[in-house]
Design an enzyme around this catalytic site. Structure first.
Site, PDB file in Angstrom:
ATOM      1  N   CYS A 190       0.260  -2.646  15.501  1.00 53.65           N
ATOM      2  CA  CYS A 190       0.320  -2.308  14.070  1.00 53.65           C
ATOM      3  C   CYS A 190      -0.276  -3.408  13.193  1.00 53.65           C
ATOM      4  O   CYS A 190      -0.044  -4.596  13.430  1.00 53.65           O
ATOM      5  CB  CYS A 190       1.783  -2.073  13.692  1.00 53.65           C
ATOM      6  N   CYS A 243       5.942  -7.128   7.593  1.00 57.67           N
ATOM      7  CA  CYS A 243       6.974  -6.570   8.455  1.00 57.67           C
ATOM      8  C   CYS A 243       7.339  -7.616   9.494  1.00 57.67           C
ATOM      9  O   CYS A 243       6.483  -8.351   9.978  1.00 57.67           O
ATOM     10  CB  CYS A 243       6.454  -5.306   9.149  1.00 57.67           C
ATOM     11  N   CYS A 299       5.428  -5.012  15.993  1.00 58.21           N
ATOM     12  CA  CYS A 299       4.901  -4.023  16.942  1.00 58.21           C
ATOM     13  C   CYS A 299       3.455  -4.406  17.248  1.00 58.21           C
ATOM     14  O   CYS A 299       2.680  -4.714  16.339  1.00 58.21           O
ATOM     15  CB  CYS A 299       4.956  -2.616  16.339  1.00 58.21           C
ATOM     16  N   GLU A 341       0.815  -1.209   0.000  1.00 57.26           N
ATOM     17  CA  GLU A 341       0.000   0.000   0.000  1.00 57.26           C
ATOM     18  C   GLU A 341       0.847   1.257   0.000  1.00 57.26           C
ATOM     19  O   GLU A 341       1.943   1.275   0.537  1.00 57.26           O
ATOM     20  CB  GLU A 341      -0.831   0.057   1.284  1.00 57.26           C
ATOM     21  N   CYS A 352       3.160   8.362   1.220  1.00 56.37           N
ATOM     22  CA  CYS A 352       3.689   7.460   2.238  1.00 56.37           C
ATOM     23  C   CYS A 352       3.928   6.120   1.539  1.00 56.37           C
ATOM     24  O   CYS A 352       2.998   5.508   1.014  1.00 56.37           O
ATOM     25  CB  CYS A 352       2.646   7.351   3.354  1.00 56.37           C
ATOM     26  N   CYS A 375      -2.270   2.011   7.507  1.00 60.59           N
ATOM     27  CA  CYS A 375      -1.535   1.303   6.461  1.00 60.59           C
ATOM     28  C   CYS A 375      -1.349  -0.165   6.845  1.00 60.59           C
ATOM     29  O   CYS A 375      -1.013  -0.472   7.968  1.00 60.59           O
ATOM     30  CB  CYS A 375      -0.166   1.954   6.303  1.00 60.59           C
TER      31      CYS A 375
HETATM   32  N1  SAH Z   1       8.616   0.484  10.486  1.00 63.04           N
HETATM   33  C1  SAH Z   1       8.711   1.905  10.362  1.00 63.04           C
HETATM   34  C2  SAH Z   1       7.814   2.529   9.321  1.00 63.04           C
HETATM   35  C3  SAH Z   1       6.403   2.008   9.198  1.00 63.04           C
HETATM   36  S1  SAH Z   1       5.165   2.415  10.390  1.00 63.04           S
HETATM   37  C4  SAH Z   1       8.470   2.539  11.704  1.00 63.04           C
HETATM   38  O1  SAH Z   1       8.169   1.822  12.648  1.00 63.04           O
HETATM   39  O2  SAH Z   1       8.635   3.741  11.833  1.00 63.04           O
HETATM   40  C5  SAH Z   1       4.755   4.085  10.172  1.00 63.04           C
HETATM   41  C6  SAH Z   1       4.200   4.706  11.465  1.00 63.04           C
HETATM   42  O3  SAH Z   1       2.824   4.352  11.678  1.00 63.04           O
HETATM   43  C7  SAH Z   1       4.965   4.243  12.689  1.00 63.04           C
HETATM   44  O4  SAH Z   1       5.222   5.324  13.534  1.00 63.04           O
HETATM   45  C8  SAH Z   1       3.993   3.260  13.294  1.00 63.04           C
HETATM   46  O5  SAH Z   1       4.294   3.052  14.618  1.00 63.04           O
HETATM   47  C9  SAH Z   1       2.667   3.957  13.022  1.00 63.04           C
HETATM   48  N2  SAH Z   1       1.490   3.116  13.192  1.00 63.04           N
HETATM   49  C10 SAH Z   1       1.362   1.796  12.967  1.00 63.04           C
HETATM   50  N3  SAH Z   1       0.109   1.394  13.267  1.00 63.04           N
HETATM   51  C11 SAH Z   1      -0.563   2.487  13.693  1.00 63.04           C
HETATM   52  C12 SAH Z   1      -1.897   2.711  14.144  1.00 63.04           C
HETATM   53  N4  SAH Z   1      -2.778   1.724  14.197  1.00 63.04           N
HETATM   54  N5  SAH Z   1      -2.248   3.971  14.493  1.00 63.04           N
HETATM   55  C13 SAH Z   1      -1.365   4.985  14.421  1.00 63.04           C
HETATM   56  N6  SAH Z   1      -0.100   4.826  13.997  1.00 63.04           N
HETATM   57  C14 SAH Z   1       0.303   3.598  13.645  1.00 63.04           C
END
Ligand code: SAH
Length: 360
Positions: free
Chosen positions: A129, A122, A126, A94, A115, A343
């Site tokens: 996520c 991944c 986390c 995406e 973005c 995303c």
């Molecule tokens: N792996 C990298 C880039 C991808 S995530 C990183 O961790 O920075 C991009 C951002 O979106 C990150 O800050 C991640 O923590 C955040 N993110 C992921 N899921 C989310 C959610 N459900 N709500 C808000 N932010 C989220």
């Protein structure tokens, strides 16, 4: 069917010059061809009218021009728009396009931002996520990373000014391909987007941050911090057990010394996980120690996950505390961005067969 042909959106002039020399073509043809690919966003070899027909045919039999095809999109050109791409091996990634919105910046011209994803899935797991839910499949190649920008531009026939590597995946775990894509996106002979208009976001891969510091390009760095103590970070981001905060901050200090550039902390506010007000003061101390900016982002609920965003009141209190402690901090309030951080969810549904791809 996976096409075995290499895709030209991952090529740099030197790669192509070698090959063209073998074909008995002059060196300057490489830049001519890449100008069609990167500047003129050409989708068909037949459009390359300053090349002779035999060369166009030869190119077409050796190369593809597109690494990905748009499978779905949500939103329209003047709202935040989410794009789902099918890769040549049938996987999905995406991108999110956030339109220029001068109204948000007091009438000053804003930038159109994309973005971009760096991996399929991944591996970093986390807990909050959606991208990690289906696990890790593979790294994206440079042509697939660059291709997301080119495809997004041709969808709206409008230039992208700003790139954030905050889509699916951990960009620093795919550093080689990422840097190669960034070179193409930045170069004069390439897409021509300034390095300062690109931001790499990482969950905190300390050794790769140090390697990034050695790169000449002035791309910006954002850290997905989400916790100001090891206790909180350990709970929601397994990467912290490998690179705890002390190690991460060593890498960041090193990065800043070399780059002379401020880093940004992203901090998703999640109810009862990291939104207690004592966390705000710990975060403020950490941010001040690096003179870093903080972006607070209210959590976007993800289907199937228990986490929730805190009340608006709590979000504002958290922000106020950071500012009172002298930290440059922002809170994302616009509703239009809700789609953005979610995303990973479109792809998840698509791969589980929940959606029927619409031809666009
Ligand atoms: N792996 C990298 C880039 C991808 S995530 C990183 O961790 O920075 C991009 C951002 O979106 C990150 O800050 C991640 O923590 C955040 N993110 C992921 N899921 C989310 C959610 N459900 N709500 C808000 N932010 C989220």
């Amino acid at each position: 069917m996976v096409s075995a042909k290499p895709v030209l959106t991952g090529f740099q002039p030197a790669d192509l010059e070698t090959l063209l020399a073998e074909w008995g073509e002059p060196k300057f043809r490489a830049r001519q061809i890449l100008e069609w690919v990167y500047r003129k966003r050409c989708r068909d070899f037949e459009e390359m009218t300053n090349l002779g027909r035999p060369l166009r045919e030869r190119l077409a039999s050796h190369f593809d021009l597109r690494a990905l095809a748009l499978a779905r999109h949500q939103g329209s050109a003047d709202t935040t728009r989410k794009l789902l791409f099918r890769l040549r091996d049938g996987r999905f990634v995406e991108s999110v396009v956030i339109p220029a919105n001068p109204a948000l910046y007091g009438g000053r011209a804003d930038r159109r931002t994309i973005c971009v994803s760096s991996q399929v899935g991944c591996a970093y797991d986390c807990k909050f996520c959606a991208s990690g839910l289906a696990g890790f499949t593979r790294n994206l190649t440079p042509d697939e990373i660059v291709g997301q920008v080119l495809e997004a531009e041709s969808l709206d026939a409008e230039r992208i000014d700003n790139i954030v590597f905050m889509g699916m995946g951990e960009p620093l775990a795919n550093l080689r391909n990422l840097l190669s894509a960034i070179q193409i996106l930045n170069a004069e002979w390439g897409v021509g987007i300034g390095a300062r208009h690109m931001t790499i976001s990482t969950s905190g891969l300390a050794p790769q941050i140090e390697r990034l510091a050695e790169q000449p390009l002035q791309v910006r760095l954002a850290i997905s911090l989400h916790g100001a103590t090891d206790e909180v970070r350990d709970r929601i981001m397994p990467v912290n057990r490998k690179y705890p905060l002390a190690r991460l901050f060593d890498a960041l200090r090193h990065y800043q010394e070399i780059k002379k550039q401020k880093v940004t902390f992203e901090y998703i506010l999640i109810e009862d996980v990291n939104d207690a007000l004592d966390q705000a003061s710990i975060l403020a101390n950490r941010a001040r120690s690096l003179n870093a900016k903080v972006n607070l982002i209210p959590y976007n609920n993800v289907e199937g996950l228990p986490w929730k965003r805190p009340s608006e009141e709590r979000q504002e209190q958290f922000l106020k505390l950071l500012r009172a402690a002298g930290v440059q901090a922002t809170l994302r309030r616009e509703k239009g961005h809700d789609i953005d951080a979610a995303c990973g969810q479109l792809r998840l549904k698509e791969e589980r067969g929940g959606l029927i791809a619409e031809a666009v």
